[in-house]
Design a protein around this motif. Structure first.
Motif, PDB file in Angstrom:
ATOM      1  N   TRP A   1      21.325 -44.463 -21.225  1.00  0.00           N
ATOM      2  CA  TRP A   1      20.694 -43.950 -19.837  1.00  0.00           C
ATOM      3  C   TRP A   1      21.644 -44.183 -18.941  1.00  0.00           C
ATOM      4  O   TRP A   1      22.508 -45.035 -18.633  1.00  0.00           O
ATOM      5  CB  TRP A   1      19.567 -45.104 -19.745  1.00  0.00           C
ATOM      6  CG  TRP A   1      18.466 -45.023 -20.809  1.00  0.00           C
ATOM      7  CD1 TRP A   1      18.395 -45.856 -21.770  1.00  0.00           C
ATOM      8  CD2 TRP A   1      17.729 -44.165 -21.054  1.00  0.00           C
ATOM      9  NE1 TRP A   1      17.409 -45.540 -22.660  1.00  0.00           N
ATOM     10  CE2 TRP A   1      16.852 -44.419 -22.315  1.00  0.00           C
ATOM     11  CE3 TRP A   1      17.350 -42.767 -20.366  1.00  0.00           C
ATOM     12  CZ2 TRP A   1      15.844 -43.604 -22.806  1.00  0.00           C
ATOM     13  CZ3 TRP A   1      16.340 -42.074 -20.740  1.00  0.00           C
ATOM     14  CH2 TRP A   1      15.629 -42.498 -21.819  1.00  0.00           C
TER      15      TRP A   1
ATOM     16  N   PHE B   1      20.835 -35.469 -12.126  1.00  0.00           N
ATOM     17  CA  PHE B   1      21.874 -36.044 -12.693  1.00  0.00           C
ATOM     18  C   PHE B   1      22.873 -34.828 -13.219  1.00  0.00           C
ATOM     19  O   PHE B   1      23.874 -35.256 -13.138  1.00  0.00           O
ATOM     20  CB  PHE B   1      21.287 -36.427 -14.305  1.00  0.00           C
ATOM     21  CG  PHE B   1      22.184 -36.812 -15.363  1.00  0.00           C
ATOM     22  CD1 PHE B   1      22.783 -38.082 -15.416  1.00  0.00           C
ATOM     23  CD2 PHE B   1      22.243 -35.904 -16.365  1.00  0.00           C
ATOM     24  CE1 PHE B   1      23.750 -38.162 -16.500  1.00  0.00           C
ATOM     25  CE2 PHE B   1      22.959 -36.101 -17.541  1.00  0.00           C
ATOM     26  CZ  PHE B   1      23.781 -37.165 -17.571  1.00  0.00           C
TER      27      PHE B   1
ATOM     28  N   PHE C   1      15.709 -42.432 -13.837  1.00  0.00           N
ATOM     29  CA  PHE C   1      15.917 -41.477 -14.815  1.00  0.00           C
ATOM     30  C   PHE C   1      15.338 -42.147 -16.285  1.00  0.00           C
ATOM     31  O   PHE C   1      14.783 -41.356 -16.862  1.00  0.00           O
ATOM     32  CB  PHE C   1      17.576 -41.318 -15.013  1.00  0.00           C
ATOM     33  CG  PHE C   1      17.822 -40.167 -15.966  1.00  0.00           C
ATOM     34  CD1 PHE C   1      18.068 -38.891 -15.776  1.00  0.00           C
ATOM     35  CD2 PHE C   1      17.868 -40.506 -17.444  1.00  0.00           C
ATOM     36  CE1 PHE C   1      18.584 -38.056 -16.524  1.00  0.00           C
ATOM     37  CE2 PHE C   1      18.373 -39.481 -18.316  1.00  0.00           C
ATOM     38  CZ  PHE C   1      18.668 -38.177 -17.896  1.00  0.00           C
ATOM     39  N   ARG C   2      15.701 -43.252 -16.552  1.00  0.00           N
ATOM     40  CA  ARG C   2      15.146 -43.959 -17.924  1.00  0.00           C
ATOM     41  C   ARG C   2      13.611 -44.053 -17.942  1.00  0.00           C
ATOM     42  O   ARG C   2      13.235 -43.729 -18.755  1.00  0.00           O
ATOM     43  CB  ARG C   2      15.959 -45.140 -17.900  1.00  0.00           C
ATOM     44  CG  ARG C   2      15.345 -46.003 -19.387  1.00  0.00           C
ATOM     45  CD  ARG C   2      15.862 -47.222 -19.596  1.00  0.00           C
ATOM     46  NE  ARG C   2      15.828 -48.036 -20.710  1.00  0.00           N
ATOM     47  CZ  ARG C   2      16.572 -48.797 -21.316  1.00  0.00           C
ATOM     48  NH1 ARG C   2      17.403 -49.436 -20.733  1.00  0.00           N
ATOM     49  NH2 ARG C   2      15.994 -49.256 -22.490  1.00  0.00           N
TER      50      ARG C   2
ATOM     51  N   VAL D   1      14.544 -35.165 -11.423  1.00  0.00           N
ATOM     52  CA  VAL D   1      15.545 -36.228 -11.678  1.00  0.00           C
ATOM     53  C   VAL D   1      16.769 -35.841 -12.659  1.00  0.00           C
ATOM     54  O   VAL D   1      17.812 -36.309 -12.561  1.00  0.00           O
ATOM     55  CB  VAL D   1      14.922 -37.527 -12.218  1.00  0.00           C
ATOM     56  CG1 VAL D   1      14.517 -37.457 -13.645  1.00  0.00           C
ATOM     57  CG2 VAL D   1      15.780 -38.933 -12.105  1.00  0.00           C
ATOM     58  N   SER D   2      16.251 -34.886 -13.737  1.00  0.00           N
ATOM     59  CA  SER D   2      17.320 -34.283 -14.536  1.00  0.00           C
ATOM     60  C   SER D   2      18.460 -33.645 -13.872  1.00  0.00           C
ATOM     61  O   SER D   2      19.477 -33.751 -14.203  1.00  0.00           O
ATOM     62  CB  SER D   2      16.687 -33.522 -15.763  1.00  0.00           C
ATOM     63  OG  SER D   2      16.004 -34.207 -16.561  1.00  0.00           O
TER      64      SER D   2
ATOM     65  N   GLY E   1      12.220 -40.520 -18.287  1.00  0.00           N
ATOM     66  CA  GLY E   1      12.519 -39.982 -19.659  1.00  0.00           C
ATOM     67  C   GLY E   1      12.016 -40.505 -20.705  1.00  0.00           C
ATOM     68  O   GLY E   1      11.376 -39.855 -21.658  1.00  0.00           O
TER      69      GLY E   1
ATOM     70  N   TRP F   1      10.254 -35.117 -14.141  1.00  0.00           N
ATOM     71  CA  TRP F   1      11.456 -35.344 -14.949  1.00  0.00           C
ATOM     72  C   TRP F   1      12.560 -33.884 -14.721  1.00  0.00           C
ATOM     73  O   TRP F   1      13.679 -34.059 -14.690  1.00  0.00           O
ATOM     74  CB  TRP F   1      10.797 -34.981 -16.378  1.00  0.00           C
ATOM     75  CG  TRP F   1      11.893 -35.095 -17.632  1.00  0.00           C
ATOM     76  CD1 TRP F   1      12.024 -34.175 -18.594  1.00  0.00           C
ATOM     77  CD2 TRP F   1      12.848 -36.047 -17.588  1.00  0.00           C
ATOM     78  NE1 TRP F   1      13.252 -34.394 -19.420  1.00  0.00           N
ATOM     79  CE2 TRP F   1      13.436 -35.526 -18.833  1.00  0.00           C
ATOM     80  CE3 TRP F   1      13.614 -37.157 -17.103  1.00  0.00           C
ATOM     81  CZ2 TRP F   1      14.981 -36.249 -19.375  1.00  0.00           C
ATOM     82  CZ3 TRP F   1      14.635 -38.061 -17.328  1.00  0.00           C
ATOM     83  CH2 TRP F   1      15.197 -37.634 -18.683  1.00  0.00           C
TER      84      TRP F   1
END
Length: 336
Positions: free
Chosen positions: A137, A65, A144-145, A61-62, A148, A58
């Motif tokens: 999202w 983003f 990501f979704r 991937v965050s 998350g 997480w």
């Protein structure tokens, strides 16, 4: 203050004995938690059993983003300032402002996720809709979704475990909080503090001094310069220890009220990195703000008032309390 002194202020607590030990071991952990929440309202927990691989993925991937195209981020900005779910850009808010302080905007950006499991009819009432909005999202990065959503579910479970530990620490039945958080309106906030290519403005921090609003916060920090500090009762700022694989737990305003001020919702902040490394030192953290059910009554817990004494605060619904807090922020911000 030395690292040893900071550790005394913000202790590292192994909660594994609470999760799977004898009754005596469980109560010993609860006693430490009660004492710490009275003194400073912050502790670092190990032995929690959380999936650290999920946390690592997480974070990754965050980060992709936040460091990705601005167009992707802008596409998932909330439609109104009263909506938390979605992306919030740098320079749009300052946490010190909610405490009535004059300070420049914080040097952070963040992405918020609300309740991901809303099939229960309790989430669909008119009253509930004010606290539960559709999650936004981004179209990328991939997964990501998925990650998350998985993180929200997993950290919610840890939050429920901690509320049972808190109940024991408050000399309540262990399940006392269960029916008060079974349709909670908690938020996961993935936070990114960019490297500082230009010096901060006077008084500008990564996150200004503030308290949290809910019942408790579960924070996963990264080990990078410019970290979390908490204020002691003497007014000193001390670093919260970083322990690999551990979470930082702190009390929120709602829990302080619930406990009749027995436990402390304490001021904390995120400081800037040293100027020598600021331009190359981004930082991340993931916070879970455990907000109870919107219709949970926040009133003095029976074990937190002496016989013959009156509670310090009037009862209030958790949702109404949160709306009062946010309205006060909006008013203070509009005056500046």
């Amino acid at each position: 203050m030395s690292e040893a002194a900071a550790l005394e202020r913000v202790p590292i607590v192994d909660i594994a004995p609470f999760l799977g030990g004898s009754e005596a071991e469980r109560r010993a952990v609860a006693a430490i938690v009660d004492r710490t929440n009275r003194d400073i309202g912050f502790l670092v927990i190990t032995g929690h059993g959380f999936d650290l691989d999920l946390l690592s993925r997480w974070f990754e991937v965050s980060r992709r983003f936040f460091e990705g195209p601005g167009s992707i981020k802008r596409a998932v900005m909330p439609a109104a300032p009263t909506i938390h779910e979605g992306y919030h850009g740098q320079g749009l808010s300052g946490l010190a402002a909610k405490e009535g302080e004059e300070a420049p905007p914080d040097l952070r950006e963040y992405f918020m996720i609300g309740q991901v499991d809303r099939d229960d009819p309790l989430f669909k009432t008119e009253a509930a809709r004010a606290f539960h909005h559709d999650n936004l999202w981004p179209s990328e990065p991939e997964a990501f979704r998925e990650l998350g959503t998985a993180y929200y579910r997993a950290i919610s479970k840890l939050g429920a475990d901690l509320m049972r530990l808190f109940a024991l620490a408050l000399e309540l039945p262990e399940t006392w909080f269960d029916d008060k958080i079974d349709h909670h309106f908690s938020i996961v906030s993935s936070i990114y503090y960019p490297a500082q290519k230009t010096p901060p403005l006077p008084g500008q921090l990564r996150a200004g001094a503030h308290t949290d609003y809910g019942s408790l916060t579960i924070l996963a920090p990264t080990d990078a310069p410019g970290g979390l500090q908490v204020r002691t009762l003497a007014g000193d700022w001390v670093d919260v220890p970083y322990v690999p694989g551990a979470f930082v737990i702190n009390i929120g305003d709602m829990m302080q009220r619930w406990t009749n001020d027995r436990w402390l919702s304490n001021m904390h902040r995120v400081v800037n990195p040293p100027s020598t490394v600021a331009s190359t030192s981004p930082r991340q953290s993931v916070a879970f703000f455990l907000h109870p059910n919107h219709d949970a009554v926040i009133e003095c817990i029976p074990t937190c008032v002496e016989p013959g004494e009156a509670p310090r605060h009037a009862p209030i619904l958790a949702g109404a309390y949160m709306m009062e807090k946010e309205a006060a922020i909006a008013t203070a911000t509009a005056r500046k």
